[in-house]
Structures are given as C-alpha cells and as structure tokens.
Design a protein around this motif. Structure first.
Motif, PDB file in Angstrom:
ATOM      1  N   ASN A  90       0.813  -1.217   0.000  1.00  0.00           N
ATOM      2  CA  ASN A  90       0.000   0.000   0.000  1.00  0.00           C
ATOM      3  C   ASN A  90       0.847   1.268   0.000  1.00  0.00           C
ATOM      4  O   ASN A  90       0.412   2.309  -0.489  1.00  0.00           O
ATOM      5  CB  ASN A  90      -0.944   0.007   1.202  1.00  0.00           C
ATOM      6  CG  ASN A  90      -2.142  -0.894   1.001  1.00  0.00           C
ATOM      7  OD1 ASN A  90      -2.446  -1.295  -0.120  1.00  0.00           O
ATOM      8  ND2 ASN A  90      -2.824  -1.243   2.080  1.00  0.00           N
ATOM      9  N   TYR A 105      -0.054   4.333  -2.307  1.00  0.00           N
ATOM     10  CA  TYR A 105      -0.273   5.703  -1.851  1.00  0.00           C
ATOM     11  C   TYR A 105       0.597   6.675  -2.656  1.00  0.00           C
ATOM     12  O   TYR A 105       0.126   7.733  -3.092  1.00  0.00           O
ATOM     13  CB  TYR A 105       0.082   5.859  -0.367  1.00  0.00           C
ATOM     14  CG  TYR A 105      -0.645   4.941   0.574  1.00  0.00           C
ATOM     15  CD1 TYR A 105      -1.933   4.489   0.300  1.00  0.00           C
ATOM     16  CD2 TYR A 105      -0.035   4.517   1.758  1.00  0.00           C
ATOM     17  CE1 TYR A 105      -2.588   3.637   1.174  1.00  0.00           C
ATOM     18  CE2 TYR A 105      -0.691   3.665   2.644  1.00  0.00           C
ATOM     19  CZ  TYR A 105      -1.959   3.229   2.339  1.00  0.00           C
ATOM     20  OH  TYR A 105      -2.609   2.396   3.209  1.00  0.00           O
ATOM     21  N   THR A 106       1.861   6.305  -2.837  1.00  0.00           N
ATOM     22  CA  THR A 106       2.804   7.201  -3.522  1.00  0.00           C
ATOM     23  C   THR A 106       2.417   7.389  -4.981  1.00  0.00           C
ATOM     24  O   THR A 106       2.435   8.508  -5.503  1.00  0.00           O
ATOM     25  CB  THR A 106       4.241   6.659  -3.431  1.00  0.00           C
ATOM     26  OG1 THR A 106       4.534   6.309  -2.073  1.00  0.00           O
ATOM     27  CG2 THR A 106       5.244   7.694  -3.892  1.00  0.00           C
ATOM     28  N   CYS A 123      -0.958   9.492  -5.286  1.00  0.00           N
ATOM     29  CA  CYS A 123      -0.682  10.915  -5.035  1.00  0.00           C
ATOM     30  C   CYS A 123       0.194  11.503  -6.143  1.00  0.00           C
ATOM     31  O   CYS A 123       0.002  12.653  -6.553  1.00  0.00           O
ATOM     32  CB  CYS A 123      -0.007  11.094  -3.677  1.00  0.00           C
ATOM     33  SG  CYS A 123      -1.064  10.727  -2.262  1.00  0.00           S
ATOM     34  N   SER A 139       8.858   6.321  -4.316  1.00  0.00           N
ATOM     35  CA  SER A 139       8.101   5.370  -3.502  1.00  0.00           C
ATOM     36  C   SER A 139       9.035   4.423  -2.743  1.00  0.00           C
ATOM     37  O   SER A 139       8.757   4.062  -1.588  1.00  0.00           O
ATOM     38  CB  SER A 139       7.121   4.573  -4.373  1.00  0.00           C
ATOM     39  OG  SER A 139       7.809   3.775  -5.318  1.00  0.00           O
ATOM     40  N   LYS A 157      -1.833   4.325   9.364  1.00  0.00           N
ATOM     41  CA  LYS A 157      -2.170   4.416   7.943  1.00  0.00           C
ATOM     42  C   LYS A 157      -2.255   5.862   7.473  1.00  0.00           C
ATOM     43  O   LYS A 157      -1.748   6.212   6.395  1.00  0.00           O
ATOM     44  CB  LYS A 157      -3.503   3.697   7.687  1.00  0.00           C
ATOM     45  CG  LYS A 157      -3.911   3.671   6.221  1.00  0.00           C
ATOM     46  CD  LYS A 157      -5.211   2.891   6.039  1.00  0.00           C
ATOM     47  CE  LYS A 157      -5.641   2.879   4.569  1.00  0.00           C
ATOM     48  NZ  LYS A 157      -6.914   2.118   4.393  1.00  0.00           N
ATOM     49  N   SER A 158      -2.890   6.717   8.279  1.00  0.00           N
ATOM     50  CA  SER A 158      -3.061   8.118   7.886  1.00  0.00           C
ATOM     51  C   SER A 158      -1.700   8.807   7.720  1.00  0.00           C
ATOM     52  O   SER A 158      -1.493   9.577   6.773  1.00  0.00           O
ATOM     53  CB  SER A 158      -3.902   8.864   8.920  1.00  0.00           C
ATOM     54  OG  SER A 158      -3.312   8.782  10.216  1.00  0.00           O
ATOM     55  N   ARG A 177       1.188   7.308   7.079  1.00  0.00           N
ATOM     56  CA  ARG A 177       1.866   6.721   5.917  1.00  0.00           C
ATOM     57  C   ARG A 177       1.398   7.383   4.622  1.00  0.00           C
ATOM     58  O   ARG A 177       2.205   7.704   3.745  1.00  0.00           O
ATOM     59  CB  ARG A 177       1.593   5.210   5.857  1.00  0.00           C
ATOM     60  CG  ARG A 177       2.339   4.405   6.901  1.00  0.00           C
ATOM     61  CD  ARG A 177       2.141   2.909   6.690  1.00  0.00           C
ATOM     62  NE  ARG A 177       3.056   2.130   7.507  1.00  0.00           N
ATOM     63  CZ  ARG A 177       3.369   0.858   7.283  1.00  0.00           C
ATOM     64  NH1 ARG A 177       2.810   0.210   6.259  1.00  0.00           N
ATOM     65  NH2 ARG A 177       4.226   0.224   8.064  1.00  0.00           N
ATOM     66  N   ILE A 178       0.084   7.583   4.513  1.00  0.00           N
ATOM     67  CA  ILE A 178      -0.465   8.240   3.318  1.00  0.00           C
ATOM     68  C   ILE A 178       0.089   9.655   3.187  1.00  0.00           C
ATOM     69  O   ILE A 178       0.490  10.088   2.095  1.00  0.00           O
ATOM     70  CB  ILE A 178      -2.009   8.265   3.376  1.00  0.00           C
ATOM     71  CG1 ILE A 178      -2.564   6.845   3.273  1.00  0.00           C
ATOM     72  CG2 ILE A 178      -2.574   9.139   2.254  1.00  0.00           C
ATOM     73  CD1 ILE A 178      -4.059   6.762   3.512  1.00  0.00           C
ATOM     74  N   ALA A 195       3.846   9.674   2.203  1.00  0.00           N
ATOM     75  CA  ALA A 195       3.950   9.324   0.780  1.00  0.00           C
ATOM     76  C   ALA A 195       3.511  10.489  -0.102  1.00  0.00           C
ATOM     77  O   ALA A 195       4.199  10.860  -1.062  1.00  0.00           O
ATOM     78  CB  ALA A 195       3.102   8.085   0.485  1.00  0.00           C
ATOM     79  N   GLY A 196       2.359  11.070   0.235  1.00  0.00           N
ATOM     80  CA  GLY A 196       1.823  12.167  -0.575  1.00  0.00           C
ATOM     81  C   GLY A 196       2.704  13.400  -0.562  1.00  0.00           C
ATOM     82  O   GLY A 196       2.967  14.006  -1.598  1.00  0.00           O
ATOM     83  N   SER A 209      -2.698  17.318   5.719  1.00  0.00           N
ATOM     84  CA  SER A 209      -3.625  17.027   4.607  1.00  0.00           C
ATOM     85  C   SER A 209      -3.859  18.269   3.764  1.00  0.00           C
ATOM     86  O   SER A 209      -3.887  18.204   2.524  1.00  0.00           O
ATOM     87  CB  SER A 209      -4.959  16.507   5.149  1.00  0.00           C
ATOM     88  OG  SER A 209      -4.788  15.309   5.864  1.00  0.00           O
TER      89      SER A 209
END
Length: 571
Positions: free
Chosen positions: A18, A22-23, A26, A95, A110-111, A113-114, A117-118, A437
C-alpha cells in the motif's frame, strides 16, 4: 535466495504494498498533467533529445553521465526525454525512498503513511524537477541512494554496512549533489528519535552511533571527491563552477559560517530569491504553521527528555537546533563560491521537515491506534474490577446496594484511568493530520497550476514562432538556401504580457521563461517544435552594421530583412 525470500515476505504484506500505492496515486494526482504532456523549457530544450556526458562530469555528476551512457547503449540512439516513462520511473524511486523512511522510523499509522507518501511525492521540488524531465529519473535515483544508505547503516554497526552505506552516499552525490541533504537529515533524525525512544543507555551510546553516521557521510563525501577529480583527470576535463557545487570543500571558514546563516535564513524565511520560492500562495502560511508547530513539539520533547536524562536532553536540544542546517546543507555546500545561488531543484532536503513533524506528533500526540489500545486497556481493567466486585457480592448478598455503588465508582475510576493527556494528545494528532492534509492538497494544486502555466506558455510560444517562421519565409527574395541570423536587441514584444494569474509561480522552470532571451533556446525551439532548421550566420557580422542598428525590433514592420544574402532578424 535468502534476499529474494525476504523480499517476497516484505511485499506479501499488504500494508507494505500500500505504501507504493499511496505514492503512485498521489504522484498521478499531482503530476499526471506533466506525465501525459510534453513541456520543454530552459535546459530541457537543450538536453531533451541529447545529453552531454562531458558537461555532467564537469559539474561533478559523473555517475549521471555514466547512467546516461548505459541507457544510450541499451536503447540506442539519443537519451530521449520521455515524460510518461521518466515520470513513472521517478515516482518508483520516490516510492522506494518513502518505503524505507516509513520502515526506518517504524511508522504504523495508515493516515501518517499516506501523508508521508503524498507529501514527499508532491513536494514542489519534485514539480520543479519534472520541468527537466530528461534528468528527473536520475535525480530521484540519487534520492533513493541517500535514503538507502541511511536505512542500511541503521540496521547494524559493522564494517561492510559502513562501506556500502558510504558507497551509496557517494553514488547519490555523483548523480546530483544536493540530495546529500536527505542523507544528512535522516541520520540526524535517527539519532534524535533514538534518544527520545530510549535506544541509548547513556551519552556514550549516542556518541558512538553519531560518529558512526558522521563517518559514513565523511567517507561517502571523500570518495565522491576522489572519484570525481580522478575521472576528470583521466578524461582531461576541467571542473565547471555551477552554483558553487563544484567548489565543495574549498574556501575559508568564514564562507561556511555564512552558508550556515543562509541555511537558517532559507529555512525560516522559506526563500532566498524568487527561484527558491517553493511555497507560494497559501503554502507559505501552512509551512509556517508546520515550522512553528515543529518548534513547539521539539520543546516538549526536550523537556520530557530533561526529566529523564539531563545529559541526553542537552544533546537532543543541540541536534534539533542543527536540523535546519541539515535540511538546507546545500547552502553550506555551495558557500565556497562567491557567485553561488541556490534554486528550487536543490532544495529537496527541506521535505525532511515533514518526516520530523510526523515523528514528533507520534511521540507527543496519541494516534488512533494508541487511543484504541488505551481504551481497550481501560475497559479490560474495568471488567476485571467489576468481576472482583461481583464475586464479593455473591458471598455477601446483604451488601447488594453497596455493589451498585461500587460498580458506579468502578466505571468512574475507569474513566479516570485514561492516559494522562489523552484528549490533548488526540487533538495534537488530529490537528497535525488536518494541517498536513491541507498542505498535501495545496502542493497538488500548485503542481497542476505550474503545469498549466507551462502548457499555456508553450502553446503561445509555438504560435509566436510559427508566425515568425512564416514571416521569414514570406520575406521578399527569400530562398531556403539562405542563412538566418538573429541579432538580439534586448527589447520585447509590447503586445505580450505575462499572465497575472500565475505571477506567484516563480520557481524553476515555471517562471516567466520564454525561449527569446538567448540564441540557443530560440534555435532549439524552432528546430524541435516548429521544424525550422536553417543554417545560421553569426550575429557578429551584422550587429555593428548601421543598417541593422536602425532596424526596428521584431515583430515591427522592417524587423526582418535580407542583407548580403542572409535573412537578418532584429530580435
């Protein structure tokens, strides 16, 4: 086989796969515009279809030259700048770097990590680099080399890891020197959060690991300098002085002190010149919020450490104060030259601020997973106490009313047993996620705005140069065997004005760059985008002629004339 089995085991984990998802998602949102279109500005005009290995070596990028040679030999022909292929390869290297950073610091949420990556794939320096697509995959390979060096060194202190990590630091610098900042920043962050997480028993352990990391950086740097100087000597090439990078290791102490000052100033003021303004518009405000929040979190972490171990707290404070220099160490590297000026492609190290911010939030705040575990623990304690009270109630029936009261007290006690600062921690965590975010969305917005500007400028330029070509060919007496000469006048077309909607986008190469300011870009654009490739005459033969001096500048009537069987354009 063991390495292959380990790799299979890693990627059999959905959470690991994942990270790449994500990477890439984004990356496509932020940069899909440039992946499916072709823009050519600045150096992309010169190197988009051919790359000078000699020039790369002169600038200290000997491995960049070697990789380009390998690509040319494998695929044949020129080193073509292919936006989709180069873009996807670039995102792949980013990535991989994100994957290593997440595992380096054991980021589970998870949040977060996203967001990591973003932010790392949408960072404005990536947008800037994609303006030079011919070199983008190589530059992000340099990012991976620096990240991998840190990851490898962090596994265990031993000789072969030391040597291999130093080799990857050298490789990253030999592709593009500014990504050295990523390696420096990650090493510093490793020690900082090693202290915070109690990895060291005393100060001696901190110094041992710190000197180990410094040794790797020094060995990688020295190896880079030796291999670069050696390759130039073998090939008989002289070093080129570009933004001071080629003068690394030279100059007096005063220049490097000035470089440190510039590093702090660039970090807090967010830009030194217009071409380093990678946080335009609302990004500047959010970046300031992140900087101030990071300082507050750092203060909290230092105070906490001071309560545990005063000596370690002092070292922690010094390392945190040094972080802006680590992020912006390119200012120090380039400080040997009097004429050095940093530009946006050289500033990826600043993205490591978000890694620090995320890690600090994890330490100070309480993530969703931690909160759930805390709540589960409190609930378990409540049930245990309630069961104990129930047993007592069975043996003492006459105290039933007291049991009810005890149950009430137990529930209240469970409420009180939530971790100290539970609510505040949740607010810190949720607030950080919200800010990051918003930052991610604004970065994506900026990237697409920059690409839109590039697209509009390119369309306008193609239109202008198509008209120019038509005027040249329609000049009375024109023959396609005639040479063309552009005499640069320094004036501009008064009917052309920059689009004010993009006035805040000034980082390279998306500033107001048209191929009119020099002969090279103008000729390259006419060749590659218009298909007009006449023989050219030197402007020196015409620029001092009275007839040419009296000519109006293009696009005015009379700005194109045939003089001595040469089409002269007063540009």
């Amino acid at each position: 086989m063991k390495a292959l089995d380990r790799l299979k085991k890693v990627f059999s984990d959905k959470s690991n796969r994942n990270i790449f998802l994500y990477t890439f998602v984004c990356g496509l949102i932020a940069h899909g515009f440039v992946f499916f279109n072709k823009f050519a500005w600045h150096d992309e005009l010169q190197h988009g279809f051919q790359l000078s290995a000699t020039k790369a070596i002169r600038l200290g990028r000997w491995m960049r030259a070697g990789l380009g040679w390998i690509v040319q030999k494998v695929f044949g022909g020129y080193n073509l700048s292919l936006p989709l292929i180069h873009g996807l390869i670039s995102v792949f290297f980013i990535s991989l770097s994100v994957f290593l950073i997440i595992h380096l610091f054991d980021i589970k949420e998870k949040s977060l990590r996203i967001l990591i990556a973003g932010l790392l794939v949408s960072f404005p320096v990536v947008t800037s680099t994609f303006g030079y697509m011919f070199t983008a995959p190589y530059y992000f390979m340099a990012l991976f080399c620096s990240t991998f060096a840190v990851w490898l060194a962090s596994r265990k202190i031993c000789v072969w890891r030391f040597l291999l990590s130093a080799a990857f630091i050298c490789a990253g610098m030999a592709i593009y020197q500014p990504y050295f900042a990523v390696g420096v920043s990650l090493f510093v962050l490793m020690v900082i959060f090693g202290i915070i997480r109690g990895r060291y028993e005393g100060i001696a352990g901190i110094f041992k690991e710190g000197f180990y990391y410094v040794g790797i950086l020094a060995a990688g740097f020295i190896t880079y300098m030796i291999t670069w100087k050696g390759s130039m000597k073998i090939l008989g090439i002289e070093a080129g002085d570009y933004q001071g990078i080629s003068s690394i290791g030279e100059g007096g102490l005063g220049k490097y002190v000035n470089g440190i000052v510039r590093a702090y100033r660039g970090f807090f003021l967010q830009k030194e010149t217009a071409i380093t303004d990678i946080f335009p518009m609302a990004l500047s405000t959010i970046q300031w919020i992140i900087i101030v929040s990071s300082i507050l979190l750092a203060i909290v972490l230092v105070i906490r450490q001071f309560m545990k171990h005063k000596g370690q707290a002092v070292l922690l404070l010094l390392l945190m104060v040094a972080l802006p220099v680590a992020f912006n160490i390119v200012f120090v590297m380039a400080s040997a030259s009097e004429d050095s000026s940093i530009h946006s492609l050289m500033m990826y190290g600043i993205s490591m601020l978000y890694v620090f911010f995320v890690l600090a939030v994890r330490e100070v705040g309480i993530s969703g997973k931690k909160a759930d575990k805390a709540a589960e623990k409190s609930e378990a304690e409540t049930k245990a106490e309630k069961a104990s009270e129930d047993d007592e109630a069975e043996t003492k029936v006459e105290k039933a009313s007291e049991d009810d009261e005890a149950e009430t007290k137990t529930e209240k006690a469970a409420e009180d047993k939530k971790p100290a600062g539970f609510v505040l921690g949740r607010l810190v965590y949720c607030g950080a996620v919200l800010v990051l975010s918003l930052m991610l969305f604004l970065m994506m917005y900026l990237s697409n705005s920059a690409y839109l500007r590039a697209d509009m400028q390119q369309q306008q330029t193609i239109s202008d140069l198509t008209i120019l070509t038509a005027k040249i060919k329609s000049t009375e007496g024109y023959k396609d065997t005639m040479k063309v000469c552009f005499v640069m006048s320094g004036s501009k077309d008064e009917t052309r004005a920059a689009n004010k909607a993009f006035s805040n986008i000034a980082f390279m190469p998306y500033t107001n760059i048209y191929p009119y300011h020099n002969q090279r870009n103008l000729k390259n654009y006419l060749e590659y985008w218009i298909g007009f490739t006449p023989a050219y005459a030197s402007p020196k033969k015409f620029e001092d002629m009275e007839e040419v001096k009296n000519m109006p500048s293009y696009p005015d009537d009379g700005s194109i004339r045939i003089i001595k069987k040469t089409v002269v354009v007063k540009w």
